[in-house]
Write an enzyme that holds these catalytic residues in place. Structure first.
Site, short mmCIF file in Angstrom:
data_model
loop_
_atom_site.label_atom_id
_atom_site.label_comp_id
_atom_site.label_asym_id
_atom_site.label_seq_id
_atom_site.Cartn_x
_atom_site.Cartn_y
_atom_site.Cartn_z
N HIS A 186 0.84 -1.20 0.00
CA HIS A 186 0.00 0.00 0.00
C HIS A 186 0.87 1.25 0.00
O HIS A 186 2.02 1.23 0.44
CB HIS A 186 -0.93 -0.01 1.21
CG HIS A 186 -2.01 -1.04 1.11
ND1 HIS A 186 -3.17 -0.83 0.41
CD2 HIS A 186 -2.08 -2.31 1.57
CE1 HIS A 186 -3.92 -1.90 0.46
NE2 HIS A 186 -3.28 -2.83 1.16
N ALA A 234 14.05 -21.93 6.41
CA ALA A 234 12.73 -21.90 7.02
C ALA A 234 12.56 -20.68 7.91
O ALA A 234 13.47 -20.30 8.65
CB ALA A 234 12.50 -23.18 7.83
N LYS A 273 25.58 -18.47 3.57
CA LYS A 273 26.74 -19.02 2.86
C LYS A 273 26.43 -19.10 1.37
O LYS A 273 25.31 -18.92 0.94
CB LYS A 273 27.11 -20.41 3.39
CG LYS A 273 26.08 -21.49 3.12
CD LYS A 273 26.56 -22.82 3.69
CE LYS A 273 25.52 -23.90 3.52
NZ LYS A 273 25.99 -25.18 4.04
#
Length: 187
Positions: A119, A162, A185
């Site tokens: 927005h 994750a 890495k």
């Protein structure tokens, strides 16, 4: 407004004024996406049926090599492009109005969120939106519970750990993680 006209405007990156014809088209397409994703998510489907439903959802032919574990959610569907041998795990949410392109051999983990709209910061125009595409390169691996924000490109062979929140481009063959995602890495 046709789907092709809609895609062209959304892919331009121009501001979308609230209440405009483009904004109204977004709402029309979202109703179609709700219908298709309800079908996808509430009844068992074979892999072939999932491919057919995703082809209907995206308005393009999804390759037969595509795999998915529903549920899957999107608020548009018509601006998603999926390569070959892509797998999307369960619970993913794609906000694709600004464009999502997924390359070949990509793995997308559980509960991934991809957002392509933001927005406007001006409080007087806050309901206006700015689209920006997300591009995921070939052979990338997106881990579980990752959020990818608008305008980000994930390089070929990159790994997103994750739980990461990706707010900037990721170089090819790089592992990133954290909030915001930082390089861990090089592969």
């Amino acid at each position: 407004m046709t789907t092709e006209e809609f895609r062209a405007i959304m892919n331009s990156g121009e501001r979308i004024p609230a209440g405009s014809e483009v904004h109204q088209t977004m709402h029309r397409l979202s109703q179609e996406a709700i219908r298709i994703t309800l079908e996808l998510n509430t009844v068992y489907h074979t892999r072939e049926e999932i491919v057919a439903l995703m082809s209907e959802l995206t308005g393009t032919e999804v390759d037969d090599s595509f795999g998915m574990f529903p549920p899957f959610y999107t608020d548009c569907g018509k601006n998603i492009r999926i390569g070959k041998r892509v797998f999307i795990n369960s619970g993913c949410k794609f906000q694709d109005q600004g464009g999502i392109t997924i390359g070949d051999d990509v793995l997308v983990g559980h509960n991934c969120v991809i957002a392509t709209l933001n927005h406007v910061m001006d409080p007087e125009r806050r309901a206006d939106m700015i689209p920006a595409p997300v591009r995921i390169g070939d052979k990338a691996w997106i881990g579980a519970n990752v959020t990818i924000l608008q305008g980000v490109t994930i390089g070929e062979g990159a790994v997103i750990a994750a739980g990461a929140v990706v707010n900037r481009d990721v170089a090819p063959r790089t592992v990133v993680g954290g909030i915001p995602a930082k390089t861990i890495k090089t592969i």
